[in-house]
Write an enzyme that holds these catalytic residues in place. Structure first.
Site, PDB file in Angstrom:
ATOM      1  N   LYS A 209      -3.826  10.415 -38.380  1.00  0.00           N
ATOM      2  CA  LYS A 209      -2.790  10.165 -37.361  1.00  0.00           C
ATOM      3  C   LYS A 209      -1.688   9.157 -37.896  1.00  0.00           C
ATOM      4  O   LYS A 209      -0.607   9.173 -38.010  1.00  0.00           O
ATOM      5  CB  LYS A 209      -3.619   9.217 -36.411  1.00  0.00           C
ATOM      6  CG  LYS A 209      -2.631   8.535 -35.150  1.00  0.00           C
ATOM      7  CD  LYS A 209      -3.664   7.925 -34.234  1.00  0.00           C
ATOM      8  CE  LYS A 209      -2.905   7.093 -33.240  1.00  0.00           C
ATOM      9  NZ  LYS A 209      -3.748   6.500 -32.196  1.00  0.00           N
ATOM     10  N   GLU A 215      -8.859   6.835 -47.585  1.00  0.00           N
ATOM     11  CA  GLU A 215      -9.545   7.971 -48.114  1.00  0.00           C
ATOM     12  C   GLU A 215      -8.972   9.302 -47.910  1.00  0.00           C
ATOM     13  O   GLU A 215      -9.122  10.238 -48.943  1.00  0.00           O
ATOM     14  CB  GLU A 215     -10.803   8.171 -47.190  1.00  0.00           C
ATOM     15  CG  GLU A 215     -11.970   7.061 -47.209  1.00  0.00           C
ATOM     16  CD  GLU A 215     -11.553   5.808 -46.440  1.00  0.00           C
ATOM     17  OE1 GLU A 215     -10.593   5.702 -45.899  1.00  0.00           O
ATOM     18  OE2 GLU A 215     -12.364   5.067 -45.988  1.00  0.00           O
ATOM     19  N   GLY A 271      -7.477   8.118 -32.316  1.00  0.00           N
ATOM     20  CA  GLY A 271      -8.104   8.733 -33.116  1.00  0.00           C
ATOM     21  C   GLY A 271      -9.512   9.761 -32.775  1.00  0.00           C
ATOM     22  O   GLY A 271      -9.588  10.779 -33.030  1.00  0.00           O
ATOM     23  N   ARG A 272     -10.204   8.764 -32.120  1.00  0.00           N
ATOM     24  CA  ARG A 272     -11.677   9.285 -31.747  1.00  0.00           C
ATOM     25  C   ARG A 272     -11.498  10.233 -30.368  1.00  0.00           C
ATOM     26  O   ARG A 272     -12.551  10.630 -30.067  1.00  0.00           O
ATOM     27  CB  ARG A 272     -12.744   7.952 -31.648  1.00  0.00           C
ATOM     28  CG  ARG A 272     -12.099   7.198 -30.729  1.00  0.00           C
ATOM     29  CD  ARG A 272     -12.969   6.022 -30.843  1.00  0.00           C
ATOM     30  NE  ARG A 272     -12.415   4.637 -30.032  1.00  0.00           N
ATOM     31  CZ  ARG A 272     -11.698   3.825 -30.507  1.00  0.00           C
ATOM     32  NH1 ARG A 272     -11.048   3.806 -31.695  1.00  0.00           N
ATOM     33  NH2 ARG A 272     -11.363   2.711 -29.647  1.00  0.00           N
ATOM     34  N   GLU A 357     -17.071   2.754 -31.821  1.00  0.00           N
ATOM     35  CA  GLU A 357     -15.543   2.344 -32.005  1.00  0.00           C
ATOM     36  C   GLU A 357     -14.959   1.745 -30.867  1.00  0.00           C
ATOM     37  O   GLU A 357     -13.977   0.911 -30.794  1.00  0.00           O
ATOM     38  CB  GLU A 357     -14.816   3.315 -32.964  1.00  0.00           C
ATOM     39  CG  GLU A 357     -13.747   2.456 -33.800  1.00  0.00           C
ATOM     40  CD  GLU A 357     -13.055   3.968 -34.845  1.00  0.00           C
ATOM     41  OE1 GLU A 357     -12.441   4.646 -34.254  1.00  0.00           O
ATOM     42  OE2 GLU A 357     -13.290   3.427 -36.043  1.00  0.00           O
ATOM     43  N   HIS A 388     -40.671  15.524 -34.903  1.00  0.00           N
ATOM     44  CA  HIS A 388     -41.767  15.453 -35.881  1.00  0.00           C
ATOM     45  C   HIS A 388     -41.148  14.404 -36.756  1.00  0.00           C
ATOM     46  O   HIS A 388     -41.636  14.175 -38.147  1.00  0.00           O
ATOM     47  CB  HIS A 388     -41.513  16.806 -36.763  1.00  0.00           C
ATOM     48  CG  HIS A 388     -42.159  17.685 -35.881  1.00  0.00           C
ATOM     49  ND1 HIS A 388     -43.334  18.013 -35.818  1.00  0.00           N
ATOM     50  CD2 HIS A 388     -41.550  18.792 -35.099  1.00  0.00           C
ATOM     51  CE1 HIS A 388     -43.381  19.087 -34.836  1.00  0.00           C
ATOM     52  NE2 HIS A 388     -42.384  19.363 -34.510  1.00  0.00           N
ATOM     53  N   LYS A 508     -11.058  -2.963 -44.765  1.00  0.00           N
ATOM     54  CA  LYS A 508      -9.910  -1.902 -45.455  1.00  0.00           C
ATOM     55  C   LYS A 508      -9.412  -2.898 -46.091  1.00  0.00           C
ATOM     56  O   LYS A 508      -8.967  -2.648 -47.373  1.00  0.00           O
ATOM     57  CB  LYS A 508      -8.986  -1.528 -44.250  1.00  0.00           C
ATOM     58  CG  LYS A 508      -9.507  -0.051 -43.628  1.00  0.00           C
ATOM     59  CD  LYS A 508      -8.784   0.506 -42.615  1.00  0.00           C
ATOM     60  CE  LYS A 508      -8.938   1.337 -41.699  1.00  0.00           C
ATOM     61  NZ  LYS A 508      -8.075   1.888 -40.939  1.00  0.00           N
TER      62      LYS A 508
HETATM   63  O1  F6P Z   1     -10.700   3.112 -39.569  1.00  0.00           O
HETATM   64  C1  F6P Z   1     -10.861   3.630 -38.136  1.00  0.00           C
HETATM   65  C2  F6P Z   1      -9.802   4.592 -38.064  1.00  0.00           C
HETATM   66  O2  F6P Z   1      -8.634   3.993 -37.737  1.00  0.00           O
HETATM   67  C3  F6P Z   1     -10.319   5.406 -36.882  1.00  0.00           C
HETATM   68  O3  F6P Z   1     -10.255   5.014 -35.694  1.00  0.00           O
HETATM   69  C4  F6P Z   1      -9.591   6.738 -37.169  1.00  0.00           C
HETATM   70  O4  F6P Z   1     -10.090   7.797 -36.202  1.00  0.00           O
HETATM   71  C5  F6P Z   1      -9.731   6.881 -38.520  1.00  0.00           C
HETATM   72  O5  F6P Z   1      -9.476   5.569 -39.027  1.00  0.00           O
HETATM   73  C6  F6P Z   1      -8.636   7.579 -39.351  1.00  0.00           C
HETATM   74  O6  F6P Z   1      -7.326   7.533 -39.105  1.00  0.00           O
HETATM   75  P1  F6P Z   1      -6.119   8.251 -39.575  1.00  0.00           P
HETATM   76  O7  F6P Z   1      -6.253   9.443 -38.575  1.00  0.00           O
HETATM   77  O8  F6P Z   1      -5.019   7.389 -39.122  1.00  0.00           O
HETATM   78  O9  F6P Z   1      -6.320   8.606 -40.915  1.00  0.00           O
END
Ligand code: F6P
Length: 544
Positions: A209, A215, A271-272, A357, A388, A508
């Site tokens: 987003k 990452e 995002g979620r 979240e 199990h 972060k």
């Molecule tokens: O760190 C949390 C977050 O902001 C989530 O809410 C989001 O889904 C994810 O990181 C990834 O963010 P982006 O789509 O901006 O890379």
């Protein structure tokens, strides 16, 4: 937004507290014995899903009081505000309009005076055209080979939804294509996802987003290096092997992806809550545009059910209220989500972000510390595997763990008697949890006295049963929307902002500070606490 009275001072909350004191020891055995119709009365249906909530520790009075609480907390107005596009994510001053992502073409939903539905459908059309080109082989890689592998790079909402949907809808996917998902900054994730792929046939979708997430940007850079290395270093290859999904065109261009190959979404999609936006590009590549649209129609059906069904028969409202009942009155800490459907194996992981979240918040909309528990911990595994391992604790442990069972009448690929056995197990688990086995019953089986306590099942352990005909794309959409809206119901009553996630920021920022301290050639001056500084020194020493 007018200030509501503190939740715990409302008439309904107090009445629920009194009611809890009177009824919390009532056993499900007695509730069922008293009412022969309970198993059919405490049910609701919508968007192809059937909810049996009769095995919950509730009476008619409980439901009446919970509905009263929803009313006093202004739930109706809050639902309308979300669907209307009001900026209910107040800490980010944003509308919350994932429902617009699945609205029909002729709908009108305005953000800042502009109807967003045409933009939504323009992006869906662009995605569909692209997916057709890739799926038919018309879209070629840099060396003229067709694309056979798709790697989605993203994290959080830009990963969990796509992975979950890919696994859930695998039955409907184009089997000749390989789909992989890379999220972790641990390089192993990328290495393992690509080790057997041919770069000539591989397409990367960089899903973010913000297009700034550490990452994803790190993995995207490694993907670019991997591709160029495999294709002889010609940077023109990037255009044929990289597409982006983002709200941030500037950053996408800076990364070197042509914005013509960018699929847009908007800041009013959290995002979620984004798996049905362009973030679902990998899903559409896998199941095709028709399958994706079918999934959207399922989401929309649940949206309409949530928006229009009376609260007493409204699935997300009932599930949200039950979750709140256990969290705030029974002090249950967790909810287990247990799909009896192997294709839903990543559904609990997906729900963890959606639920935790969203509702892992400790202050109200006006910034006051809450004096009640908010979002429960969600966890789970597909049945029957969990039976199990951890079910022992649910049956006989000391904690109350409400369970959501999910099951389907039909297997997508029937195999002998497997499905009957699967369903027998899910029904048996819900029955065992609710009714248990008394000491008398255990004794009557000839169990020696000393062993009886060990073999007693107290029962009275609540569960929902969510039943559907079969796992289609539409049903998956309805199921996800059910949980999205259930989360909304809880957050609305708790009066928290379910749509921000400030709690992820501190870690972060600290990581950004620590990275150069780990990598600096000269010994850095450290100003952390003694534990963190010591660990940094140990790491540096080990890497020398
Ligand atoms: O760190 C949390 C977050 O902001 C989530 O809410 C989001 O889904 C994810 O990181 C990834 O963010 P982006 O789509 O901006 O890379």
């Amino acid at each position: 937004m007018s200030e509501l009275p503190p939740l715990t001072t409302t008439t309904a909350w107090r009445a629920l507290g009194d009611h809890y004191t009177r009824m919390h020891e009532t056993h499900l055995r007695d509730l069922f014995a008293r009412d022969a119709q309970r198993g059919t009365r405490f049910t609701a249906e919508g968007a192809g899903l059937y909810l049996d909530y009769s095995k919950n520790r509730v009476t008619d009075e409980t439901i009446t009081l919970l509905l009263k609480l929803a009313e006093e907390a202004g739930l109706r107005g809050k639902v309308d505000a979300m669907f209307r596009g009001d900026k209910i994510n107040i800490t980010e001053n944003r509308a919350v309009l994932h429902t617009a992502l699945r609205a029909p073409r002729n709908a009108v939903i305005k953000v800042d005076g502009e109807n967003v539905v045409p933009q939504v459908h323009a992006v869906l059309d662009k995605m569909a055209a692209f997916c057709q080109r890739v799926r038919t082989g018309e879209w070629k890689g840099h060396s003229g080979k067709r694309i056979r592998n798709v790697v989605n790079i993203g994290i959080g909402g830009s990963d969990l939804g796509p992975v979950m949907a890919y696994e859930a809808l695998r039955h409907y996917t184009m089997r000749e294509m390989t789909f992989r998902f890379v999220s972790n900054v641990d390089g192993i994730d990328f290495v393992e996802a690509t080790h057997d792929l041919d770069p000539h046939e591989t397409l990367f979708i960089i899903s973010s987003k913000t297009f700034t997430t550490l990452e994803t940007m790190t993995n995207a850079q490694s993907a670019r290096d991997w591709l160029l290395q495999g294709l002889g270093g010609d940077s023109k290859a990037v255009a044929k092997h990289f597409v982006a999904v983002s709200t941030n065109a500037k950053k996408v261009a800076e990364f070197g992806i042509d914005t013509a190959n960018m699929f847009e979404f908007w800041d009013w999609v959290g995002g979620r809550y984004s798996m049905d936006s362009a973030i679902g590009l990998s899903t559409m590549l896998a199941v095709g545009p028709d399958g994706f649209r079918e999934m959207l129609s399922g989401f929309h059906q649940m949206d309409e059910h949530f928006r229009t069904a009376p609260f007493a028969k409204n699935l997300p409202v009932l599930m949200g209220l039950l979750a709140l009942w256990y969290a705030d009155f029974f002090k249950a800490e967790t909810i287990a989500v247990l799909p009896y459907e192997q294709y839903l194996k990543r559904f609990p992981a997906y729900l963890q972000q959606l639920t935790m979240e969203s509702n892992g918040k400790h202050v109200t909309l006006s910034g006051k510390q809450v004096d009640y528990a908010t979002g429960a911990i969600f966890w789970g595994e597909p049945g029957t595997n969990g039976q199990h391992s951890f079910y022992q604790l649910i049956h006989q442990g000391t904690r109350l763990i409400p369970c959501d069972f999910i099951a389907f009448s039909h297997a997508l690929t029937p195999l002998g008697r497997h499905h009957d056995m699967l369903i027998a197990n899910v029904l048996a688990q819900a029955e065992a949890l609710a009714f248990g086995k008394t000491a008398d019953e255990v004794r009557k089986e000839g169990t020696p006295d000393w062993l009886v306590p060990h073999r007693v099942f107290q029962g009275n352990r609540p569960s929902n049963m969510i039943f559907a005909d079969r796992l289609t794309p539409a049903i998956l959409g309805a199921l996800v929307a059910l949980y999205e809206h259930s989360v909304f119901v809880q957050g609305a009553i708790w009066n928290i902002d379910s749509f921000d996630q400030w709690g992820v920021e501190l870690g972060k920022a600290l990581a950004q500070k620590i990275i150069p301290e780990l990598e600096a050639p000269a010994e850095p001056v450290l100003s952390h606490d003694s534990s963190t500084s010591n660990l940094i020194r140990r790491y540096r020493a080990a890497r020398k």
